[in-house]
Design a protein around this motif. Structure first.
Motif, mmCIF file in Angstrom:
data_model
loop_
_atom_site.group_PDB
_atom_site.id
_atom_site.type_symbol
_atom_site.label_atom_id
_atom_site.label_comp_id
_atom_site.label_asym_id
_atom_site.label_seq_id
_atom_site.Cartn_x
_atom_site.Cartn_y
_atom_site.Cartn_z
ATOM 1 N N SER A 186 0.831 -1.218 0.000
ATOM 2 C CA SER A 186 0.000 0.000 0.000
ATOM 3 C C SER A 186 0.857 1.256 0.000
ATOM 4 O O SER A 186 0.567 2.227 -0.716
ATOM 5 C CB SER A 186 -0.938 -0.004 1.206
ATOM 6 N N GLU A 187 1.942 1.270 0.785
ATOM 7 C CA GLU A 187 2.823 2.437 0.815
ATOM 8 C C GLU A 187 3.544 2.620 -0.521
ATOM 9 O O GLU A 187 3.703 3.737 -1.006
ATOM 10 C CB GLU A 187 3.843 2.297 1.946
ATOM 11 N N SER A 188 3.965 1.516 -1.111
ATOM 12 C CA SER A 188 4.666 1.599 -2.389
ATOM 13 C C SER A 188 3.752 2.144 -3.479
ATOM 14 O O SER A 188 4.145 3.018 -4.254
ATOM 15 C CB SER A 188 5.199 0.219 -2.789
ATOM 16 N N TRP A 189 2.519 1.635 -3.538
ATOM 17 C CA TRP A 189 1.610 2.121 -4.574
ATOM 18 C C TRP A 189 1.238 3.581 -4.341
ATOM 19 O O TRP A 189 1.123 4.357 -5.295
ATOM 20 C CB TRP A 189 0.338 1.264 -4.635
ATOM 21 N N ARG A 190 1.060 3.964 -3.084
ATOM 22 C CA ARG A 190 0.737 5.371 -2.788
ATOM 23 C C ARG A 190 1.858 6.287 -3.303
ATOM 24 O O ARG A 190 1.587 7.329 -3.899
ATOM 25 C CB ARG A 190 0.562 5.554 -1.284
ATOM 26 N N LEU A 191 3.116 5.875 -3.105
ATOM 27 C CA LEU A 191 4.237 6.690 -3.561
ATOM 28 C C LEU A 191 4.335 6.706 -5.075
ATOM 29 O O LEU A 191 4.699 7.724 -5.678
ATOM 30 C CB LEU A 191 5.539 6.177 -2.952
ATOM 31 N N THR B 249 1.806 6.545 -7.154
ATOM 32 C CA THR B 249 0.766 7.473 -7.588
ATOM 33 C C THR B 249 1.203 8.915 -7.367
ATOM 34 O O THR B 249 0.990 9.786 -8.207
ATOM 35 C CB THR B 249 -0.538 7.195 -6.824
ATOM 36 N N SER B 250 1.823 9.172 -6.225
ATOM 37 C CA SER B 250 2.315 10.518 -5.927
ATOM 38 C C SER B 250 3.393 10.941 -6.926
ATOM 39 O O SER B 250 3.416 12.082 -7.382
ATOM 40 C CB SER B 250 2.870 10.560 -4.505
ATOM 41 N N GLY C 17 -3.930 -0.070 -7.672
ATOM 42 C CA GLY C 17 -4.407 0.527 -6.427
ATOM 43 C C GLY C 17 -5.618 -0.213 -5.881
ATOM 44 O O GLY C 17 -5.719 -0.464 -4.662
ATOM 45 N N LYS D 279 -5.637 -2.494 -2.366
ATOM 46 C CA LYS D 279 -6.623 -2.190 -1.320
ATOM 47 C C LYS D 279 -7.428 -3.427 -0.948
ATOM 48 O O LYS D 279 -7.657 -3.723 0.240
ATOM 49 C CB LYS D 279 -7.555 -1.086 -1.800
#
Length: 629
Positions: free
Chosen positions: A26-31, A33-34, A315, A319
């Motif tokens: 989850s942290e990797s995908w969030r980054l 996307t950012s 993503g 999730k």
């Protein structure tokens, strides 16, 4: 005899469950996307609690998608000033390590800022772990960055851990690239997340030449979907050409899974672990062959629309995974097998999403069975190998006896020269030659088992194996050199060190060097000569020096003569240092050894050279370049 050992459980989903239970995905995908939103052609970093994340977005790469180099591979030896796989060179005749030309070029555009950022991070003593992640082609960039970092950390002996997580990344290198990562024991540092139908990780199984325009369209559409919010809810407009591309990739994947003669060659190979995700769960696979088969089985169950749209749904999958593995699945569909392994196999197939497709799930089961560990465990293999080592010790002892016998002979030729000349044609010499080959087979097997991950990862640093391999090298390699020059192989292949030295000796050099690097410096001088010359290639250097000396006698080019004398003097200095430090065995100094003969020849040539300077008119033939008998 040790019976085969197999795991009673099917572990592909258990590993996937463990990964999904952590915040890594989850942290990797969030980054990722950012990064797509804020740095579409760069990368973003974020750190806290000793863990640093580095994320690369999925970017358009026109150079990689052109018709001329979509599947172009280039040699991959180093990154910046750090050699990646140089410590373990490929065997003669094997293809070199190669990677995708366009992706390597893209990586070069971000390497300098990435390296500077990493050096800053590593300077912070709080940094314990670095997670490098990327989506789409950014995943390939992330993999290359992770390789550089792993190489650099190994070079400086750092304990910082590295993990690379990619999402929908295309394949990156050839079979030698994949095997090199296995040999370096870095496969566990790479986790590639691949959704059920995503076409991007499968594209390089196919020569996409007729579909370059469609590929460029997809890259641009995916880029806009990641960076422009309005595009995220749009479906990919599926044209007839895109449908043809889907079918073509599917056929190429099918061909890549075929085995036996006539099967399609696979240019790009997977490496590391693959986490296959679907709306039903996830399974983790690390066998290259099983990865390719799973890619085909899951892709074939999709459609042109799902294969292109799935590239943007990571993503959603991440999730769902995080929620699904918070509770245990109720049961396996159908009858629950008695075997825990079979039950786990059913559950893994269900998690892959293939059980709900009204398809024959037997191919999926067979694919997952390929990842099951068969045979003894690495620890058991190491124990068996230790017993085998004790059984080959007598071969080594017989060679030691032969060396002692050579040293006592009245002709004073020594160990190396007697074996080279084969004056000692006897049962003892023939037995020694047989033992030499038996020991070579044993040590080659050790290396092959280590590279197939059939031995514990720390075998190469265990004192027992490092010392045994070093003793073997010092004792036996002089015989290999004697055989090489005694048969005149150097006249056709070139000198031994560069053209004839076996790969095992180079590997043992590194093992010993790594051991010495961890030991405190010992300033004590030897009081007696070594039992074995500490440079196992010493006699090969003597043979090269003999050739230089002969060339000086006949060479007429003054610049070449100067270079030859420089080489001769460097070797002379090196040999004298070994002798002064008593790091040679006494056979080197035997009266009629190749080295002693070379020293006498050098002395005579220097005396002649001095006379030429004093009485030049008496040595016109010498000055004119005629050969001195």
């Amino acid at each position: 005899m040790v019976s085969d050992q197999v795991s009673p459980f099917e572990t592909s989903e258990m590993v996937a469950a463990f990964v999904a239970s952590t915040p890594l995905l989850s942290e990797s995908w969030r980054l990722c996307t950012s990064a797509a939103a804020t740095a579409p052609r760069n990368f973003v970093t974020e750190g806290g609690g000793g863990v640093v994340y580095v994320a690369f977005p999925g970017v358009e790469m026109v150079a990689a998608s052109t018709e001329s180099n979509w599947r172009k591979l280039v040699a991959f030896d180093s990154i910046g000033d750090v050699a990646v796989f140089s410590a373990r060179r490929n065997k003669e005749g094997h293809e070199p390590v190669m990677v995708h030309a366009g992706m390597l070029n893209l990586f070069s555009t971000v390497f300098d800022p990435f390296r500077n950022q990493m050096l800053t991070m590593l300077g912070n003593t709080n940094t314990k772990s670095i997670v490098i992640t990327g989506h789409s082609i950014g995943g390939a960039t992330a993999s290359l960055c992770a390789l550089w970092l792993l190489s650099y950390l190994h070079h400086i002996s750092s304990s910082v851990s590295v993990l690379c997580i990619t999402f929908g990344s295309p394949l990156l290198g050839n079979g030698s690239f994949s095997r090199a990562i296995l040999r370096e024991r870095w496969a566990g540092n790479f986790c590639h997340v691949v959704s059920k139908h995503d076409i991007m990780p499968r594209l390089l199984f196919a020569p996409i030449t007729p579909y370059t325009a469609q590929l460029n369209f997809l890259l641009q559409f995916w880029q806009l979907s990641m960076t422009v919010p309005g595009f995220r809810n749009l479906a990919v407009p599926i044209s007839d050409q895109l449908k043809e591309l889907f079918n073509f990739v599917n056929r190429c994947l099918d061909a890549a899974t075929q085995e036996g003669e006539g099967s399609a060659p696979v240019l790009f190979h997977p490496f590391g672990s693959y986490l296959f995700v679907s709306s039903e769960g996830a399974v983790c696979v690390d066998s290259s062959t099983a990865v390719i088969k799973m890619m085909h089985l899951m892709f074939a169950s999709g459609s042109p629309a799902s294969s292109f749209e799935d590239h943007l749904k990571y993503g959603d999958y991440v999730k769902k995974l995080s929620l699904q593995f918070l509770h245990q699945k109720d049961s396996v569909q159908g009858n629950i097998p008695d075997s825990s392994y079979e039950a786990g196999l059913e559950l893994a197939v269900q998690s892959s999403g293939l059980a709900n497709q009204e398809l024959d799930i037997e191919p999926a089961k067979e694919c997952l069975k390929m990842t099951r560990r068969m045979g003894p465990s690495p620890t058991m293999n190491a124990a068996i190998l230790a017993i085998t080592l004790s059984k080959v010790v007598p071969y080594r002892a017989e060679i030691q006896c032969y060396k002692a016998w050579c040293d006592q002979q009245v002709d004073q030729m020594g160990y190396y020269d007697l074996f080279k000349s084969r004056r000692s044609i006897s049962k003892m010499a023939m037995k020694v030659n047989m033992n030499r080959h038996k020991l070579a087979r044993f040590w080659n097997n050790v290396i092959e088992m280590l590279e197939r991950n059939e031995l514990p990862h720390d075998v190469a640093v265990r004192e027992k194996w490092v010392n045994a391999s070093q003793f073997y090298k010092l004792l036996v390699e002089p015989l290999d050199i004697a055989e090489y020059y005694g048969k005149g192989t150097h006249t056709t292949k070139g000198h031994y060190i560069e053209h004839g030295r076996e790969r095992r000796y180079k590997i043992f050099d590194r093992w010993w060097k790594d051991k010495m690097a961890t030991m405190e410096e010992n300033n004590e001088r030897r009081s007696t000569f070594a039992s074995l010359t500490q440079d196992s290639c010493f006699w090969a250097r003597v043979e090269e020096a003999r050739e230089w000396l002969n060339s000086v006698r006949s060479e007429i080019d003054t610049s070449k003569v100067a270079l030859l004398w420089d080489n001769i003097e460097k070797f002379e200095k090196y040999a004298m240092e070994l002798i002064d430090n008593k790091e040679v065995s006494q056979d080197v100094l035997a009266r009629n050894s190749s080295y002693s003969t070379w020293v006498e020849d050098l002395r005579g040539l220097r005396e002649l050279k001095a006379k030429v300077k004093r009485f030049p008119h008496d040595f016109n033939p010498f000055l004119d370049g005629e050969v001195i008998p």
